[in-house]
Write an enzyme that holds these catalytic residues in place. Structure first.
Site, mmCIF file in Angstrom:
data_model
loop_
_atom_site.group_PDB
_atom_site.id
_atom_site.type_symbol
_atom_site.label_atom_id
_atom_site.label_comp_id
_atom_site.label_asym_id
_atom_site.label_seq_id
_atom_site.Cartn_x
_atom_site.Cartn_y
_atom_site.Cartn_z
ATOM 1 N N ALA A 6 0.895 -1.162 0.000
ATOM 2 C CA ALA A 6 0.000 0.000 0.000
ATOM 3 C C ALA A 6 0.934 1.214 0.000
ATOM 4 O O ALA A 6 1.364 1.688 1.045
ATOM 5 C CB ALA A 6 -0.898 -0.008 1.224
ATOM 6 N N CYS A 66 10.396 7.000 4.237
ATOM 7 C CA CYS A 66 11.743 7.311 3.754
ATOM 8 C C CYS A 66 12.788 7.029 4.824
ATOM 9 O O CYS A 66 12.498 7.017 6.021
ATOM 10 C CB CYS A 66 11.827 8.775 3.349
ATOM 11 S SG CYS A 66 10.698 9.251 2.023
ATOM 12 N N GLU A 94 15.274 8.922 5.907
ATOM 13 C CA GLU A 94 15.514 10.027 6.821
ATOM 14 C C GLU A 94 14.519 10.017 7.977
ATOM 15 O O GLU A 94 14.889 10.134 9.153
ATOM 16 C CB GLU A 94 15.420 11.375 6.091
ATOM 17 C CG GLU A 94 16.415 11.536 4.958
ATOM 18 C CD GLU A 94 15.884 11.080 3.602
ATOM 19 O OE1 GLU A 94 15.261 9.984 3.509
ATOM 20 O OE2 GLU A 94 16.095 11.824 2.624
ATOM 21 N N CYS A 136 13.151 14.216 0.151
ATOM 22 C CA CYS A 136 11.868 14.699 -0.361
ATOM 23 C C CYS A 136 11.355 15.832 0.533
ATOM 24 O O CYS A 136 11.897 16.101 1.606
ATOM 25 C CB CYS A 136 10.860 13.551 -0.429
ATOM 26 S SG CYS A 136 10.274 12.982 1.183
ATOM 27 N N CYS A 196 10.405 14.754 4.120
ATOM 28 C CA CYS A 196 11.594 14.520 4.956
ATOM 29 C C CYS A 196 12.231 15.841 5.360
ATOM 30 O O CYS A 196 12.660 16.007 6.508
ATOM 31 C CB CYS A 196 12.603 13.642 4.233
ATOM 32 S SG CYS A 196 12.102 11.903 4.192
#
Length: 160
Positions: free
Chosen positions: A67, A73, A75, A112, A115
């Site tokens: 999902a 992530c 980080e 990103c 993050c």
């Protein structure tokens, strides 16, 4: 009359031999963490390593899920796990790297937006900058002096 606000960001572009011993160790641990990532869907392995005030390190890797929005992530995995286990720890450096599963070399890794916002929260929380070391192109590295350099207009508790 409209005015203009200019934001300047400075980043050190470093050759591997220019990294401090602690930065070299942090990047090595980030690479190890990337190799341990659970990324069966994207095959994009990301690792993060935190250097703590006491000289110890804490790692995290990206964790995917069938999902898709349920994954996390590297980080944020590292930061959340550190905070859950050692909530008073101060972070002195965050290192991030990535690679594709089928390749051996590491790639430029940019956190990103989510993050960056979480990283900013930890920087705000500890009331001192967290330098960020990112894998750059051609074997070089990017060193930012603070998370604020990656996210200059951040949302903080002061905005609430």
């Amino acid at each position: 009359m409209a005015s203009k606000l200019e934001v300047q960001i400075s980043v050190d572009v470093l050759e591997p031999q220019e990294l401090t011993p602690q930065e070299q160790q942090a990047m090595q641990l980030a690479q190890e963490a990337a190799n341990d990532a659970y990324a069966p869907y994207s095959n994009f392995l990301v690792g993060a390593a935190l250097l703590l005030e006491d000289g110890s390190f804490f790692k995290g890797s990206n964790q995917e899920n069938a999902a898709y929005p349920s994954g996390l992530c590297a980080e944020r995995t590292a930061l959340f796990a550190l905070s859950a286990h050692y909530p008073q720890s101060k972070i002195k450096l965050l290192a991030v790297t990535a690679r594709r599963r089928q390749e051996k070399h590491f790639l430029p890794a940019m956190p990103c937006g989510a993050c960056r916002q979480v990283m900013a929260e930890y920087e705000f929380r500890q009331r001192e900058p967290i330098p960020v070391l990112l894998q750059g192109p051609d074997g070089r590295f990017y060193r930012f002096q603070a998370v604020a350099d990656l996210l200059p207009f951040q949302f903080t508790p002061d905005n609430l």
